[in-house]
Design a protein around this motif. Structure first.
Motif, PDB file in Angstrom:
ATOM      1  N   VAL A  27      38.400  46.480  37.742  1.00  0.00           N
ATOM      2  CA  VAL A  27      38.272  45.194  37.578  1.00  0.00           C
ATOM      3  C   VAL A  27      39.438  44.565  37.576  1.00  0.00           C
ATOM      4  O   VAL A  27      40.533  44.548  36.864  1.00  0.00           O
ATOM      5  CB  VAL A  27      37.442  44.849  36.536  1.00  0.00           C
ATOM      6  CG1 VAL A  27      36.933  43.538  36.526  1.00  0.00           C
ATOM      7  CG2 VAL A  27      36.312  45.623  36.373  1.00  0.00           C
ATOM      8  N   GLU A  28      39.726  43.622  38.666  1.00  0.00           N
ATOM      9  CA  GLU A  28      40.915  42.814  38.766  1.00  0.00           C
ATOM     10  C   GLU A  28      40.651  41.168  38.610  1.00  0.00           C
ATOM     11  O   GLU A  28      39.710  40.802  39.191  1.00  0.00           O
ATOM     12  CB  GLU A  28      41.478  42.989  40.135  1.00  0.00           C
ATOM     13  CG  GLU A  28      42.972  42.270  40.538  1.00  0.00           C
ATOM     14  CD  GLU A  28      43.397  42.456  41.852  1.00  0.00           C
ATOM     15  OE1 GLU A  28      43.811  43.328  42.138  1.00  0.00           O
ATOM     16  OE2 GLU A  28      43.161  41.683  42.645  1.00  0.00           O
ATOM     17  N   ILE A  29      41.054  40.840  37.723  1.00  0.00           N
ATOM     18  CA  ILE A  29      40.729  39.373  37.401  1.00  0.00           C
ATOM     19  C   ILE A  29      42.102  38.502  37.408  1.00  0.00           C
ATOM     20  O   ILE A  29      43.166  38.902  36.682  1.00  0.00           O
ATOM     21  CB  ILE A  29      40.201  39.097  35.998  1.00  0.00           C
ATOM     22  CG1 ILE A  29      39.067  40.124  35.814  1.00  0.00           C
ATOM     23  CG2 ILE A  29      40.103  37.868  35.554  1.00  0.00           C
ATOM     24  CD1 ILE A  29      37.844  39.670  36.682  1.00  0.00           C
ATOM     25  N   SER A  87      45.015  40.376  35.534  1.00  0.00           N
ATOM     26  CA  SER A  87      44.752  41.374  34.712  1.00  0.00           C
ATOM     27  C   SER A  87      43.954  42.560  35.362  1.00  0.00           C
ATOM     28  O   SER A  87      42.877  41.981  36.196  1.00  0.00           O
ATOM     29  CB  SER A  87      43.849  40.919  33.425  1.00  0.00           C
ATOM     30  OG  SER A  87      44.463  39.980  32.465  1.00  0.00           O
ATOM     31  N   THR A  88      44.160  43.563  35.344  1.00  0.00           N
ATOM     32  CA  THR A  88      43.655  44.910  35.849  1.00  0.00           C
ATOM     33  C   THR A  88      43.069  45.745  34.486  1.00  0.00           C
ATOM     34  O   THR A  88      43.577  46.088  33.757  1.00  0.00           O
ATOM     35  CB  THR A  88      44.775  45.826  36.394  1.00  0.00           C
ATOM     36  OG1 THR A  88      45.282  44.988  37.439  1.00  0.00           O
ATOM     37  CG2 THR A  88      44.140  46.872  37.331  1.00  0.00           C
ATOM     38  N   TRP A  89      41.619  45.755  34.635  1.00  0.00           N
ATOM     39  CA  TRP A  89      41.018  46.504  33.767  1.00  0.00           C
ATOM     40  C   TRP A  89      40.314  47.799  34.504  1.00  0.00           C
ATOM     41  O   TRP A  89      39.972  48.018  35.327  1.00  0.00           O
ATOM     42  CB  TRP A  89      39.666  45.996  33.315  1.00  0.00           C
ATOM     43  CG  TRP A  89      39.838  44.632  32.730  1.00  0.00           C
ATOM     44  CD1 TRP A  89      40.343  43.390  33.498  1.00  0.00           C
ATOM     45  CD2 TRP A  89      39.629  44.088  31.466  1.00  0.00           C
ATOM     46  NE1 TRP A  89      40.262  42.251  32.661  1.00  0.00           N
ATOM     47  CE2 TRP A  89      39.772  42.488  31.341  1.00  0.00           C
ATOM     48  CE3 TRP A  89      39.106  44.624  30.179  1.00  0.00           C
ATOM     49  CZ2 TRP A  89      39.768  41.826  30.189  1.00  0.00           C
ATOM     50  CZ3 TRP A  89      38.745  44.158  29.242  1.00  0.00           C
ATOM     51  CH2 TRP A  89      38.927  42.721  29.232  1.00  0.00           C
ATOM     52  N   GLU A  90      40.845  49.041  33.736  1.00  0.00           N
ATOM     53  CA  GLU A  90      40.107  50.424  34.149  1.00  0.00           C
ATOM     54  C   GLU A  90      39.209  50.847  33.079  1.00  0.00           C
ATOM     55  O   GLU A  90      39.563  50.696  31.830  1.00  0.00           O
ATOM     56  CB  GLU A  90      41.064  51.380  34.309  1.00  0.00           C
ATOM     57  CG  GLU A  90      41.970  51.067  35.698  1.00  0.00           C
ATOM     58  CD  GLU A  90      42.836  52.243  35.907  1.00  0.00           C
ATOM     59  OE1 GLU A  90      42.490  53.099  36.966  1.00  0.00           O
ATOM     60  OE2 GLU A  90      43.985  52.585  34.982  1.00  0.00           O
ATOM     61  N   MET A  91      37.958  51.145  33.376  1.00  0.00           N
ATOM     62  CA  MET A  91      37.067  51.520  32.474  1.00  0.00           C
ATOM     63  C   MET A  91      36.160  52.835  32.772  1.00  0.00           C
ATOM     64  O   MET A  91      35.721  52.728  34.054  1.00  0.00           O
ATOM     65  CB  MET A  91      35.958  50.111  32.094  1.00  0.00           C
ATOM     66  CG  MET A  91      36.686  49.188  31.398  1.00  0.00           C
ATOM     67  SD  MET A  91      35.713  47.833  31.239  1.00  0.00           S
ATOM     68  CE  MET A  91      35.823  46.845  32.784  1.00  0.00           C
ATOM     69  N   GLY A  94      37.947  37.135  40.901  1.00  0.00           N
ATOM     70  CA  GLY A  94      37.739  38.401  40.359  1.00  0.00           C
ATOM     71  C   GLY A  94      37.174  39.447  41.598  1.00  0.00           C
ATOM     72  O   GLY A  94      36.384  38.808  42.411  1.00  0.00           O
ATOM     73  N   ARG A  95      37.468  40.525  41.212  1.00  0.00           N
ATOM     74  CA  ARG A  95      36.877  41.546  42.295  1.00  0.00           C
ATOM     75  C   ARG A  95      36.901  42.943  41.624  1.00  0.00           C
ATOM     76  O   ARG A  95      37.540  42.926  40.674  1.00  0.00           O
ATOM     77  CB  ARG A  95      37.732  41.707  43.720  1.00  0.00           C
ATOM     78  CG  ARG A  95      39.230  41.918  43.380  1.00  0.00           C
ATOM     79  CD  ARG A  95      39.826  41.997  44.884  1.00  0.00           C
ATOM     80  NE  ARG A  95      41.127  42.477  44.719  1.00  0.00           N
ATOM     81  CZ  ARG A  95      41.924  42.593  45.824  1.00  0.00           C
ATOM     82  NH1 ARG A  95      41.453  42.708  47.057  1.00  0.00           N
ATOM     83  NH2 ARG A  95      43.160  43.386  45.422  1.00  0.00           N
ATOM     84  N   TYR A  96      36.028  43.786  42.097  1.00  0.00           N
ATOM     85  CA  TYR A  96      36.009  45.273  41.129  1.00  0.00           C
ATOM     86  C   TYR A  96      35.779  46.388  42.448  1.00  0.00           C
ATOM     87  O   TYR A  96      35.334  46.202  43.498  1.00  0.00           O
ATOM     88  CB  TYR A  96      34.853  45.173  40.379  1.00  0.00           C
ATOM     89  CG  TYR A  96      33.306  44.898  40.715  1.00  0.00           C
ATOM     90  CD1 TYR A  96      32.583  45.994  41.147  1.00  0.00           C
ATOM     91  CD2 TYR A  96      32.966  43.613  41.165  1.00  0.00           C
ATOM     92  CE1 TYR A  96      31.294  45.536  41.571  1.00  0.00           C
ATOM     93  CE2 TYR A  96      31.871  43.379  41.708  1.00  0.00           C
ATOM     94  CZ  TYR A  96      30.943  44.546  41.899  1.00  0.00           C
ATOM     95  OH  TYR A  96      29.436  44.267  42.398  1.00  0.00           O
ATOM     96  N   LYS A  97      35.919  47.553  42.092  1.00  0.00           N
ATOM     97  CA  LYS A  97      35.732  48.893  42.577  1.00  0.00           C
ATOM     98  C   LYS A  97      34.910  49.861  41.649  1.00  0.00           C
ATOM     99  O   LYS A  97      35.039  49.546  40.485  1.00  0.00           O
ATOM    100  CB  LYS A  97      37.029  49.603  43.193  1.00  0.00           C
ATOM    101  CG  LYS A  97      37.589  48.791  44.202  1.00  0.00           C
ATOM    102  CD  LYS A  97      38.923  49.565  44.837  1.00  0.00           C
ATOM    103  CE  LYS A  97      39.657  48.718  45.895  1.00  0.00           C
ATOM    104  NZ  LYS A  97      40.853  49.661  46.773  1.00  0.00           N
TER     105      LYS A  97
END
Length: 246
Positions: free
Chosen positions: A89-91, A170-174, A74-77
């Motif tokens: 968020v990239e999981i 999975s790419t999450w944008e929030m 997992g990583r995030y910006k």
């Protein structure tokens, strides 16, 4: 008996008085860049605000046995605009699992992203208050936290969420609205406007369950000392600190 009660309240008053105004110690400090154009929430990381953003890792195992890279990564910006904090968020998860159809039952045992936010970076307890929020973002987009009523409730109006899954990634944008600790679940309230140099308490985590009765791992973004690392849902002192910059 009366004397004992008097002594108790005297000690309690001294304790509260000594801690009045004390804020958490800043740690895991991250600068977050401003974006004039908020991201389009579609689960595709092609927005200008992500192009120059720095990746941060989800690699702190708060709960469960040691996990393998082929099981989870997992990583995030982060970025911010006047109205919201934005997350990418990239999981990478080899199995997405959503056991409970009811979003208010055992939500922590399903695969989900959890966002910890303390709007004024004050730290302290928040389990049954809005001193801070612990938003569980489910695979279906429902957002759950426990409010002052001590019961779970949906906070879907606090977040806008998009997730796109291709293979194991999975790419999450929030986009998340921030609210003060005076937030009332039963009253309409305006979000806090963000500005340069504002500090926000923040941590991110992922609940990973590959099909078990309970989640198998809880992987966070900040180091938590001691043996019991699963304390973010109670105590905002463990949150890192975001500093908003231009």
């Amino acid at each position: 008996m009366l004397r004992n009660y008097v002594l108790f309240f005297l000690v309690l008053g001294l304790h509260l008085g000594c801690n009045k105004g004390i804020r958490k110690e800043d740690h895991d400090i991250k600068e977050v860049a401003y974006t004039r154009i908020p991201p389009e929430l579609d689960g595709i990381a092609d927005d200008p605000c992500w192009a120059k953003g720095q990746w941060h890792l989800l690699d702190q195992n708060w709960k469960g046995d040691t996990f393998r890279p082929d099981d989870f990564q997992g990583r995030y910006k982060l970025s911010w605009s006047t109205n919201s904090l934005h997350l990418l968020v990239e999981i990478i998860d080899d199995s997405l699992f959503d056991k409970q159809a009811d979003p208010l039952k055992l939500w922590w045992d399903d695969d989900s992203v959890e966002i910890f936010l303390d709007e004024d970076n004050s730290g302290g307890l928040h389990q049954y208050s809005h001193n801070a929020f612990a938003y569980h973002v489910a695979l279906d987009g429902n957002v759950v936290d426990v409010g002052p009523s001590r019961k779970p409730r949906l906070y879907n109006d606090h977040l806008k969420v998009a997730r796109r899954t291709v293979g194991k990634k999975s790419t999450w944008e929030m986009s998340v609205a921030l609210f003060p600790d005076t937030y009332n679940d039963d009253q309409s309230q305006s979000r806090v406007q963000l500005y340069k140099d504002k500090r926000i308490g923040f941590a991110l985590a992922y609940c990973d369950n590959d099909g078990s009765k309970e989640r198998e791992n809880f992987i966070g973004s900040v180091f938590v000392p001691g043996d019991n690392k699963n304390t973010g849902w109670i105590n905002a002192d463990i949150f890192g600190t975001l500093v908003l910059v231009e």
